[in-house]
Scaffold this motif. Structure first.
Motif, short mmCIF file in Angstrom:
data_model
loop_
_atom_site.label_atom_id
_atom_site.label_comp_id
_atom_site.label_asym_id
_atom_site.label_seq_id
_atom_site.Cartn_x
_atom_site.Cartn_y
_atom_site.Cartn_z
N GLY A 110 0.76 -1.24 0.00
CA GLY A 110 0.00 0.00 0.00
C GLY A 110 0.79 1.28 0.00
N ILE A 111 2.08 1.23 -0.33
CA ILE A 111 2.81 2.50 -0.30
C ILE A 111 3.27 2.99 -1.66
N CYS A 112 3.36 2.14 -2.67
CA CYS A 112 4.05 2.59 -3.88
C CYS A 112 3.14 2.99 -5.03
N GLN A 113 1.87 2.68 -4.97
CA GLN A 113 0.89 3.05 -6.01
C GLN A 113 1.11 2.37 -7.35
N THR A 114 1.94 1.37 -7.41
CA THR A 114 2.16 0.69 -8.68
C THR A 114 0.90 -0.07 -9.12
N CYS A 115 0.13 -0.52 -8.15
CA CYS A 115 -0.95 -1.45 -8.43
C CYS A 115 -2.29 -0.77 -8.70
N VAL A 116 -2.26 0.56 -8.84
CA VAL A 116 -3.53 1.29 -8.96
C VAL A 116 -4.20 1.04 -10.32
N VAL A 117 -5.45 0.60 -10.30
CA VAL A 117 -6.19 0.38 -11.55
C VAL A 117 -7.62 0.91 -11.38
N PRO A 118 -8.26 1.23 -12.52
CA PRO A 118 -9.61 1.77 -12.43
C PRO A 118 -10.65 0.70 -12.05
N LEU A 119 -11.55 1.11 -11.17
CA LEU A 119 -12.67 0.25 -10.78
C LEU A 119 -13.82 0.60 -11.72
N GLU A 120 -14.21 -0.36 -12.52
CA GLU A 120 -15.23 -0.06 -13.54
C GLU A 120 -16.64 -0.16 -13.01
N LYS A 121 -16.86 -1.12 -12.16
CA LYS A 121 -18.21 -1.37 -11.67
C LYS A 121 -18.15 -1.93 -10.27
N GLY A 122 -19.15 -1.65 -9.49
CA GLY A 122 -19.23 -2.23 -8.17
C GLY A 122 -18.46 -1.43 -7.12
N HIS A 123 -18.23 -2.07 -6.00
CA HIS A 123 -17.57 -1.39 -4.89
C HIS A 123 -16.44 -2.26 -4.35
N ILE A 124 -15.41 -1.59 -3.83
CA ILE A 124 -14.35 -2.32 -3.13
C ILE A 124 -14.11 -1.60 -1.81
N VAL A 125 -13.46 -2.30 -0.90
CA VAL A 125 -13.20 -1.66 0.37
C VAL A 125 -11.70 -1.71 0.67
N ASP A 126 -11.18 -0.58 1.15
CA ASP A 126 -9.78 -0.45 1.50
C ASP A 126 -9.57 -1.17 2.84
N LEU A 127 -8.75 -2.19 2.84
CA LEU A 127 -8.60 -3.00 4.05
C LEU A 127 -7.89 -2.26 5.17
N ARG A 128 -7.15 -1.21 4.82
CA ARG A 128 -6.45 -0.49 5.88
C ARG A 128 -7.39 0.44 6.63
N SER A 129 -8.20 1.18 5.86
CA SER A 129 -9.00 2.22 6.50
C SER A 129 -10.48 1.86 6.54
N GLY A 130 -10.88 0.81 5.84
CA GLY A 130 -12.30 0.49 5.78
C GLY A 130 -13.06 1.41 4.85
N LYS A 131 -12.34 2.29 4.15
CA LYS A 131 -13.00 3.22 3.23
C LYS A 131 -13.49 2.48 2.00
N GLU A 132 -14.67 2.95 1.53
CA GLU A 132 -15.27 2.29 0.40
C GLU A 132 -14.98 3.09 -0.88
N HIS A 133 -14.75 2.37 -1.96
CA HIS A 133 -14.56 3.05 -3.24
C HIS A 133 -15.57 2.53 -4.24
N ALA A 134 -16.07 3.44 -5.06
CA ALA A 134 -17.12 3.06 -6.02
C ALA A 134 -16.61 3.20 -7.44
N GLU A 135 -17.43 2.79 -8.38
CA GLU A 135 -17.04 2.82 -9.79
C GLU A 135 -16.54 4.20 -10.20
N GLY A 136 -15.60 4.18 -11.14
CA GLY A 136 -15.06 5.45 -11.61
C GLY A 136 -13.84 5.88 -10.81
N GLU A 137 -13.54 5.18 -9.71
CA GLU A 137 -12.36 5.54 -8.94
C GLU A 137 -11.21 4.60 -9.29
#
Ligand code: FES
Lengths: 428, 376
Positions: B332-359
């Motif tokens: 979770g520190i280098c941002q290499t793995c960042v990809v667009p979320l096209e549909k649905g929701h995911i949750v950040d395991l560190r903070s519990g923050k939710e991310h939705a499509e388009g992020e």
């Protein structure tokens, strides 16, 4: 040899380190949960300021044959480039502003005003440097491959040129970084370094080409008869930016007290030890708000290494909490003025230029690298880690370092006294 | 490479809807503003002066029903008005320092004449963005836009006989189709095709675009709307079709509404053996389950899917099925793995923050919160 066992070095118990990790996690959580409009406004105004400065600088240089205009234009352009590199490029590409969900201020899309492509830099810096911070042999940023910055590295005759290489690196820092990142990228992709038309090489050529042509051909040409002075202004701005970036990086990583680690250490590292390595491996620069801003808040290098992806404008408040933790766990917090930190780095550069036989200290107990073995000599006197039951205060590395320093001073005095006595008796 | 292409090159990825002359100019100036584009400077003067990314300004917000509103937007540079009726756009609003993205159907008819587009938004009880749009977005607000997309569209020319079946805010894409049919009929002096529209809403005052539907019904002989108030009469049963629209089997049908309704329609049309005559729009209104209960992850580019629990990171999930995922530090520190979320929701395991499509999300520290699709 550098630190192989950070627990022994830090004089903390296993439980302490777990507790420390939780405290750091809490800082992250608090900041993440409180990111909001104020932070967004901050980065937007920095972007606006940077672009206005750049446009103003370029405009002023249309009259660059007048000395005053040359000075104003060059100053504005240098400042714009410094802000662009430090507070914008570096921090945006760390993902510090990704939470805003703004495609234009995002780690995946930002391209910075330097000769190296962002993509290459992210690989070498965000990944290699920030994951393997200060692990000798794994973090290529230790000396950037051309300087010997720790006596854990073997001396080679080429190191004699170090004082000179250092000056060249400072003046051409963006190129140094670009080439450094390029080779890291080639290695990551497994392309032969010498194959001239490889993907990384092409990306580098396109990016560097555009940068050079912009500053050294197009803008000078646009100013017509003033082309000569515009050219010198652009060159100057780039060099000033280079020197500044170099200074900030060197002061954040190479002053005494920024520890080095071995690959053995890394193998079984826990989360708490990871935090400890970042904390002990970096150094801050003290100074006011202006210093913070111009360094892109890398004056908080320690906080940046602990939380590379939290917004830079939050580092001051994070620093207050990190310092408090250092107090609680009796850990050192390496900081000093720009001049002091640079002096320490410079001393190391020049010292390590010469072969080891001219150096007194060992890599277990030198100003620029030490290891847990440094405490062995006065082991019985260095107190063991402990927690005061009444106050909850811990006894850790700072106490150990103090005892170590006292003994070292006493011993030096004793030796000096001895040699004087010997001289005197010889004279008699 | 021709001279024109060479000049255009630095701006080649910008604004496909723009006239090519402006991109030649943009490309030329971009050699001075590199690594930025001239747009990056211009939009500091006027936020709409940028084709680097689509933007628009909200020109009016009109109440449709107590809990829905029509938002009229004037797009900035680079917007392509040649969309198809029935398509949707992505819209981003800046709230509390972040951009929030959602997709909404266009309700306007595609035309270059009035230079505006419209969407209709229904406030969802837990929908943060929809409530904001319906309840209080000020006129003049600048929004980001994503180009119109979707294949739930009305062809041109349209089929001779059409059935629209909608419920609730499912009427929005159909509204664009109706307005388009209406416009074409006027402009080309032709008749409307034969259209039957069956729409359901809880009560009369919940019917979006009610007066417009009534006006169409009154002015066009070949358009007939049948509105069902479900609170009074209950849900519209598909067995009633034979009565309301006896020739429904011969019609091309476009349906949009709640999941259950669409599932029923699919089943009904399939038993009749005419499933090729129905077109469906599914709105993914599924809310995230923030407990991170996992779900089925689809990797769009590689076409792989995998079902995982709420503790497995998306990166691990992708690797387990051989989807090509970028990664670096895996912590979770280098941002290499960042990809667009096209549909649905995911949750950040560190903070519990939710991310939705388009992020764009860090796959190494995120887990699926329900079914989701990633653009890798
Ligand atoms: S792999 Fe480094 S942040 Fe995800």
């Amino acid at each position: 040899m550098a630190i192989t066992d950070i627990r022994a070095f830090s004089h903390l118990t296993e439980d302490d380190i777990v507790a420390l990790a939780n405290e750091f996690d809490a800082i992250r959580r608090d900041v993440e949960n409180s990111r909001g409009p104020r932070d967004a406004r901050y980065i937007h105004s920095v972007i606006r300021l940077q672009r206005v400065l750049e446009v103003a600088g370029r405009c002023a240089l249309f009259g660059s044959r007048r000395r005053s205009r040359w000075l104003i234009g060059t100053a504005a352009l240098s400042l714009a480039k410094i802000i662009e590199n430090m507070e914008l490029g570096h921090n945006v590409m760390h993902g510090q502003w990704d939470w805003m969900n703004d495609p234009e201020i995002h780690s995946t899309s930002w391209e910075w005003d330097q000769t190296g492509p962002s993509e290459h830099w992210k690989r070498a810096h965000n990944y290699a440097h920030h994951t393997y911070t200060n692990i000798v042999g794994m973090d290529e940023d230790v000396g950037f491959g051309i300087l010997r910055m720790t006596r854990d590295e073997k001396w080679r005759p080429i190191n004699l040129l170090q004082p000179f290489a250092n000056v060249v690196l400072a003046l051409t820092f963006e190129w140094g970084i670009a080439l450094h990142d390029l080779s890291a990228k080639k290695e990551a992709e497994g392309v032969p370094p010498a194959q001239w038309n490889s993907g990384p090489n092409r990306e580098f050529a396109v990016k560097a080409g555009r940068q050079v042509v912009k500053d050294l051909v197009f803008f000078p040409a646009l100013t017509g008869p003033a082309w000569r002075s515009t050219l010198s202004a652009n060159l100057t701005a780039n060099v000033i930016r280079n020197i500044w970036a170099y200074l900030v990086i060197f002061c954040g990583h190479f002053p005494d007290g920024a520890e080095k680690f071995t690959a053995e250490h890394y193998e079984n590292e826990t989360r708490g030890e990871w935090y400890l390595r970042q904390l002990l491996g970096s150094a801050n620069i003290s100074g006011g708000r202006a210093m913070d801003f111009l360094t892109g808040n890398l004056s908080y290098q320690i906080e940046h290494h602990l939380f590379p992806d939290l917004p830079s404008n939050r580092y001051p408040e994070i620093a207050a909490r990190v310092r408090a933790l250092c107090g609680k766990y009796d850990l050192p917090y390496t900081t000093g003025s720009l001049a002091r930190q640079y002096w320490l780095a410079l001393r190391t550069i020049h010292k390590l230029a010469v072969p080891d036989r001219f150096l007194k200290a060992t890599s277990d107990d030198a100003p620029e690298t030490s290891s847990e073995r440094k405490f062995d000599r006065w082991r019985p006197d260095v107190p063991a880690p402990a927690t005061e039951a009444s106050t909850g205060r811990h006894r850790g590395l700072l106490t150990a370092l103090r005892v170590h320093a006292e003994h070292a001073v006493a011993e030096r005095r004793r030796r000096r006294g001895e040699s004087r006595r010997r001289q005197r008796s010889a004279a008699v | 490479m021709g001279l024109k292409e060479w000049i255009e090159k630095p701006a080649a990825h910008v604004a496909p809807g723009e006239k090519s002359l402006s991109n030649v100019l943009r490309g030329a100036v971009a050699r001075l503003t590199t690594p930025l584009l001239p747009d990056d400077y211009l939009h500091l003067v006027n936020p709409l002066w940028s084709a680097r990314e689509l933007r628009g300004r909200i020109v009016s917000v009109r109440q449709e029903t107590p809990d829905s509103a029509t938002i009229v937007i004037r797009p900035g540079w680079g917007f392509d008005f040649g969309y198809a009726p029935g398509q949707y756009i992505g819209i981003g609003l800046h709230i509390e320092g972040r951009w929030h993205w959602r997709s909404y159907s266009l309700t306007s008819a595609p035309t270059r004449d009035d230079k505006v587009i419209s969407i209709a938004v229904k406030a969802m009880p837990e929908g943060f963005l929809s409530s904001h749009l319906v309840g209080g977005v000020p006129e003049g607000t600048v929004v980001r836009l994503a180009a119109p997309q979707g294949d739930f569209v009305l062809p041109d020319p349209p089929p001779a006989k059409i059935l629209f079946m909608t419920a609730g805010s499912g009427i929005t894409p159909i509204m664009s189709m109706l307005r388009t049919l209406d416009r074409r009929a006027v402009a080309r002096e032709i008749d409307l095709p034969d259209v039957v529209h069956i729409h359901s809403a809880p009560t009369a005052e919940n019917v979006m675009f009610r007066s417009e539907l009534e006006r169409f019904d009154a002015t066009h002989d070949r358009f007939r709307v049948h509105v069902r108030h479900t609170r009074e009469k209950g849900k519209f049963a598909l067995s009633e079709l034979d009565e309301v629209c006896p020739d429904w089997r011969e019609r091309q049908t476009w349906a949009c509404g709640p999941q259950q309704m669409l599932d029923d329609i699919t089943a009904y049309w399939t038993t009749e053996g005419i499933e090729d005559r129905v077109h469906l729009e599914r709105f993914a209104v599924s809310r995230a389950d923030t407990s991170g209960s996992g779900g089925t992850i689809t990797f769009a580019k590689s076409g792989k899917t995998v079902t995982v629990d709420g503790a497995t990171t998306i990166l691990e999930a992708g690797e387990s099925v051989g989807a090509l995922m970028p990664f670096g530090c895996r912590m979770g520190i280098c941002q290499t793995c960042v990809v667009p979320l096209e549909k649905g929701h995911i949750v950040d395991l560190r903070s519990g923050k939710e991310h939705a499509e388009g992020e764009r999300v860090q796959t190494c520290i995120s887990a699926a919160a329900g079914d989701c699709t990633l653009d890798v």
